[in-house]
Design an enzyme around this catalytic site. Structure first.
Site, PDB file in Angstrom:
ATOM      1  N   CYS A  23       0.835  -1.208   0.000  1.00 17.23           N
ATOM      2  CA  CYS A  23       0.000   0.000   0.000  1.00 17.23           C
ATOM      3  C   CYS A  23       0.867   1.254   0.000  1.00 17.23           C
ATOM      4  O   CYS A  23       2.085   1.184   0.129  1.00 17.23           O
ATOM      5  CB  CYS A  23      -0.882   0.037   1.239  1.00 17.23           C
ATOM      6  SG  CYS A  23      -1.947  -1.386   1.418  1.00 17.23           S
ATOM      7  N   GLY A  50      -1.107   0.822  -4.630  1.00 19.29           N
ATOM      8  CA  GLY A  50      -2.388   0.252  -4.246  1.00 19.29           C
ATOM      9  C   GLY A  50      -3.510   0.928  -4.992  1.00 19.29           C
ATOM     10  O   GLY A  50      -3.574   2.158  -5.013  1.00 19.29           O
ATOM     11  N   ASN A 124       0.889   0.486   5.696  1.00 21.93           N
ATOM     12  CA  ASN A 124       1.487  -0.228   4.565  1.00 21.93           C
ATOM     13  C   ASN A 124       2.312  -1.362   5.121  1.00 21.93           C
ATOM     14  O   ASN A 124       3.202  -1.140   5.934  1.00 21.93           O
ATOM     15  CB  ASN A 124       2.364   0.727   3.750  1.00 21.93           C
ATOM     16  CG  ASN A 124       3.241  -0.008   2.733  1.00 21.93           C
ATOM     17  OD1 ASN A 124       4.317   0.446   2.405  1.00 21.93           O
ATOM     18  ND2 ASN A 124       2.792  -1.139   2.240  1.00 21.93           N
ATOM     19  N   GLY A 125       2.027  -2.558   4.673  1.00 20.71           N
ATOM     20  CA  GLY A 125       2.769  -3.726   5.139  1.00 20.71           C
ATOM     21  C   GLY A 125       1.809  -4.846   5.427  1.00 20.71           C
ATOM     22  O   GLY A 125       0.678  -4.850   4.946  1.00 20.71           O
ATOM     23  N   TYR A 269      10.802  -3.998  -8.417  1.00 19.91           N
ATOM     24  CA  TYR A 269       9.521  -3.718  -9.063  1.00 19.91           C
ATOM     25  C   TYR A 269       8.639  -2.694  -8.357  1.00 19.91           C
ATOM     26  O   TYR A 269       8.047  -1.835  -8.995  1.00 19.91           O
ATOM     27  CB  TYR A 269       8.723  -5.024  -9.219  1.00 19.91           C
ATOM     28  CG  TYR A 269       7.287  -4.779  -9.624  1.00 19.91           C
ATOM     29  CD1 TYR A 269       6.957  -4.563 -10.959  1.00 19.91           C
ATOM     30  CD2 TYR A 269       6.269  -4.711  -8.674  1.00 19.91           C
ATOM     31  CE1 TYR A 269       5.644  -4.299 -11.335  1.00 19.91           C
ATOM     32  CE2 TYR A 269       4.951  -4.444  -9.043  1.00 19.91           C
ATOM     33  CZ  TYR A 269       4.648  -4.241 -10.367  1.00 19.91           C
ATOM     34  OH  TYR A 269       3.367  -3.972 -10.726  1.00 19.91           O
TER      35      TYR A 269
HETATM   36  P1  5GP Z   1       3.345 -12.932 -14.018  1.00 20.73           P
HETATM   37  O1  5GP Z   1       2.670 -12.510 -15.273  1.00 20.73           O
HETATM   38  O2  5GP Z   1       4.572 -13.766 -14.255  1.00 20.73           O
HETATM   39  O3  5GP Z   1       2.407 -13.590 -13.060  1.00 20.73           O
HETATM   40  O4  5GP Z   1       3.817 -11.613 -13.262  1.00 20.73           O
HETATM   41  C1  5GP Z   1       4.956 -10.925 -13.705  1.00 20.73           C
HETATM   42  C2  5GP Z   1       4.592  -9.545 -14.147  1.00 20.73           C
HETATM   43  O5  5GP Z   1       3.905  -8.897 -13.091  1.00 20.73           O
HETATM   44  C3  5GP Z   1       5.801  -8.712 -14.462  1.00 20.73           C
HETATM   45  O6  5GP Z   1       5.549  -7.997 -15.659  1.00 20.73           O
HETATM   46  C4  5GP Z   1       5.955  -7.749 -13.301  1.00 20.73           C
HETATM   47  O7  5GP Z   1       6.329  -6.454 -13.752  1.00 20.73           O
HETATM   48  C5  5GP Z   1       4.596  -7.720 -12.696  1.00 20.73           C
HETATM   49  N1  5GP Z   1       4.665  -7.757 -11.239  1.00 20.73           N
HETATM   50  C6  5GP Z   1       5.619  -8.257 -10.443  1.00 20.73           C
HETATM   51  N2  5GP Z   1       5.294  -8.097  -9.146  1.00 20.73           N
HETATM   52  C7  5GP Z   1       4.110  -7.486  -9.120  1.00 20.73           C
HETATM   53  C8  5GP Z   1       3.261  -7.028  -8.063  1.00 20.73           C
HETATM   54  O8  5GP Z   1       3.544  -7.160  -6.879  1.00 20.73           O
HETATM   55  N3  5GP Z   1       2.084  -6.422  -8.467  1.00 20.73           N
HETATM   56  C9  5GP Z   1       1.721  -6.268  -9.779  1.00 20.73           C
HETATM   57  N4  5GP Z   1       0.554  -5.669 -10.065  1.00 20.73           N
HETATM   58  N5  5GP Z   1       2.508  -6.691 -10.780  1.00 20.73           N
HETATM   59  C10 5GP Z   1       3.679  -7.283 -10.461  1.00 20.73           C
HETATM   60 MG    MG Z   2       5.528  -5.579 -15.558  1.00 12.45          MG
END
Ligand code: 5GP
Ligand code: MG
Length: 519
Positions: A23, A50, A124-125, A269
């Site tokens: 968050c 979030g 957040n957490g 990320y």
């Molecule tokens: P996958 O499609 O392999 O399930 O997820 C990988 C993709 O999700 C990558 O493009 C990455 O940028 C994105 N991603 C990685 N971690 C997160 C996250 O915590 N939240 C969201 N919304 N996207 C994520």
């Molecule tokens: Mg991505």
């Protein structure tokens, strides 16, 4: 218990539940400033952390006002609502659910009645001893009439109930007693009618920073939010620190010894690229991850393309280090997916194209290196590889700027379960086969850590290594639905409309939402 995933779909593949983010929290103490607007823009800058719900509480020294709803910051607030949120103190929150479903009741800030007034809290957490803390609430405050009674099923509601405290205790005294009892990841921004507080867990898992305005102070999840409201970065809130801000100025107290274990995935990320964490710029860390990735996994190719947006800095680094040209091979529609409308079946079958569309003339006949920051379930790369082949790519080499994710996160990222993490059951070549790439290379753990410029022992790498820096309770005491009761309305119900509730009299019962709705 269903959560609101189907309702607010921000994922690449509509209807597919992707990983979810931590968050965002924001707090401001600034007499003479429009604190609700500062919070709005602060939250706007933290929207990536979030997207399920957003809320702001303000105080003018006498009463606390709160406004929250499901949806994006820009969907929840308008000028009228912000103008009604008067005062000189504010806390704000954007939510991604980790404990408790995505529902109106669970939106933040949460409210509680203390012996001296009201507490409004954003978190957040994710806590790891929620069940134990809930027992403590029942023991201490069997009559609690706060968020928990109103159907809030989050770890945050449990903390709020504990912060209501005993008679004759100030919120500050209560916080100093309660904070050392919390386990897990927490950046808390809270306030009563007079004072703004910020606290960070002893590991400092999630980021939290302090900033200075001409006429006040700001705390925020990321430095990018300080930039946007024109606050100068002062320093990080230290792990194990409670900061108190009121008309006497800023005070700091330690409630626990600092044992830093910052989340490495913030660098990979989660955080914005224009944020700085522990002195390291996130964009630069990602570019460096890409450079190292090129050194570790070279391949002959014509073009390096990013998976937008989060794969872009690493793709830049890969191109720099390999000497292979960088190009834009995919166009991202950043707005699709941020919608309440479920795509029709025909549109759904177009899948990934809702969000990413290939530039055929760039791709045709080329040997491509596709760079992304991470693979969670593998859905993104699987869809992308087949789309790029369809668009005429000669070869598709996938390069990932972090190691395989093989363990779930219990500290604020709602990753898939271990079984759903594609790399937890498959080796690299099997993952390559599963996504259909010609080759696949992941950045090593060492490469990733070195790119962050943080000492290894000050990072949490649990999702890559299974080494959890904060002990986890037995599995029945973990999980998103820990506090959901059978028969609760499902999380897809957006609940009452946004509501502005003036707690004119701190001693009056706290009522937010429509009491008639509660079973
Ligand atoms: P996958 O499609 O392999 O399930 O997820 C990988 C993709 O999700 C990558 O493009 C990455 O940028 C994105 N991603 C990685 N971690 C997160 C996250 O915590 N939240 C969201 N919304 N996207 C994520
Ligand atoms: Mg991505």
């Amino acid at each position: 218990m269903a959560s609101g995933d189907g309702l607010l779909n921000h994922d690449l593949l509509p209807g597919e539940k992707g990983p979810q983010d931590a968050c965002g929290v924001f707090g401001v103490w600034a007499p003479g400033e429009e604190v609700a607007k500062l919070s709005y823009f602060g939250l706007y800058a933290l929207q990536h952390r979030g997207q399920e719900s957003a809320g702001i509480a303000t105080s003018d020294g006498n009463k606390i006002l709160i406004y929250k709803d499901m949806g994006l910051v820009s969907q929840v607030f308008n000028e009228t609502a912000l103008n009604t949120l008067t005062g000189h103190i504010a806390v704000g929150h954007t939510r991604y659910s980790t404990t408790g479903s995505s529902s109106w009741q669970n939106a933040q800030p949460t409210l509680g009645r203390t012996s001296t007034g009201t507490v409004a809290l954003g978190h957040n957490g994710n806590l790891t001893n929620t069940a134990e803390l809930l027992d403590l609430v029942h023991e201490r405050y069997p009559e609690t009439d706060g968020e928990l009674r109103r159907g809030n099923t989050t770890d945050t509601a449990v903390v709020t109930a504990l912060l209501t405290g005993d008679t004759n205790h100030t919120l500050e005294q209560t916080a100093l007693e309660v904070l050392p009892r919390l386990r897990g990841a927490y950046c808390l921004v809270f306030m009563d009618e007079h004072t703004l507080y910020a606290a960070r867990d002893p590991q400092g898992v999630r980021p939290l920073v302090l900033g200075r305005l001409d006429r006040g102070w700001v705390v925020a999840s990321e430095t990018a939010a300080l930039d946007i409201v024109g606050a100068a970065f002062v320093r990080e809130v230290e792990p194990g620190e409670l900061i108190t801000i009121d008309e006497d100025g800023l005070r700091t107290q330690r409630f626990a010894e600092s044992k830093p274990a910052g989340c490495v995935f913030e660098y990979v990320y989660l955080a914005r690229p224009d944020t700085t964490i522990a002195g390291r710029g996130v964009h630069e860390a990602r570019v460096e991850m890409g450079r190292r990735l090129a050194a570790e996994h070279p391949v002959e190719a014509d073009l390096v393309i990013p998976t937008p947006e989060s794969g872009t800095p690493a793709a830049i680094g890969y191109a720099q280090a390999s000497g292979i040209p960088f190009g834009q091979g995919l166009v991202k529609n950043s707005y699709v997916g941020r919608t309440f409308i479920q795509p029709s079946q025909t549109i759904r079958q177009r899948g990934i194209k809702l969000k990413l569309n290939p530039l055929k003339e760039v791709i045709k006949g080329k040997r491509l290196i596709v760079v992304d920051d991470s693979i969670v379930r593998g859905n993104t790369q699987r869809a992308l590889v087949s789309m790029l082949r369809e668009a005429g790519a000669a070869e598709v080499h996938v390069r990932i700027s972090s190691p395989p994710i093989t363990w779930p996160c219990f500290y604020g990222i709602d990753f898939a379960t271990k079984a759903e993490l594609v790399a937890s059951g498959l080796g690299v070549d099997e993952v390559r086969q599963s996504i259909g790439a010609d080759s696949l290379g992941y950045l090593s753990e060492d490469g990733m850590i070195e790119a962050t410029e943080q000492p290894r022992e000050r990072l949490c790498t649990a999702c890559f290594t299974g080494k959890y820096p904060i002990p986890l309770p037995e599995s029945q005491h973990l999980g998103k639905n820990l506090l959901e009761r059978p028969g609760d309305s499902n999380g897809c119900d957006p609940g009452p409309d946004s509501e502005l509730e003036g707690l004119l009299d701190a001693n009056a019962p706290l009522v937010i939402g429509d009491p008639g709705r509660q079973e």
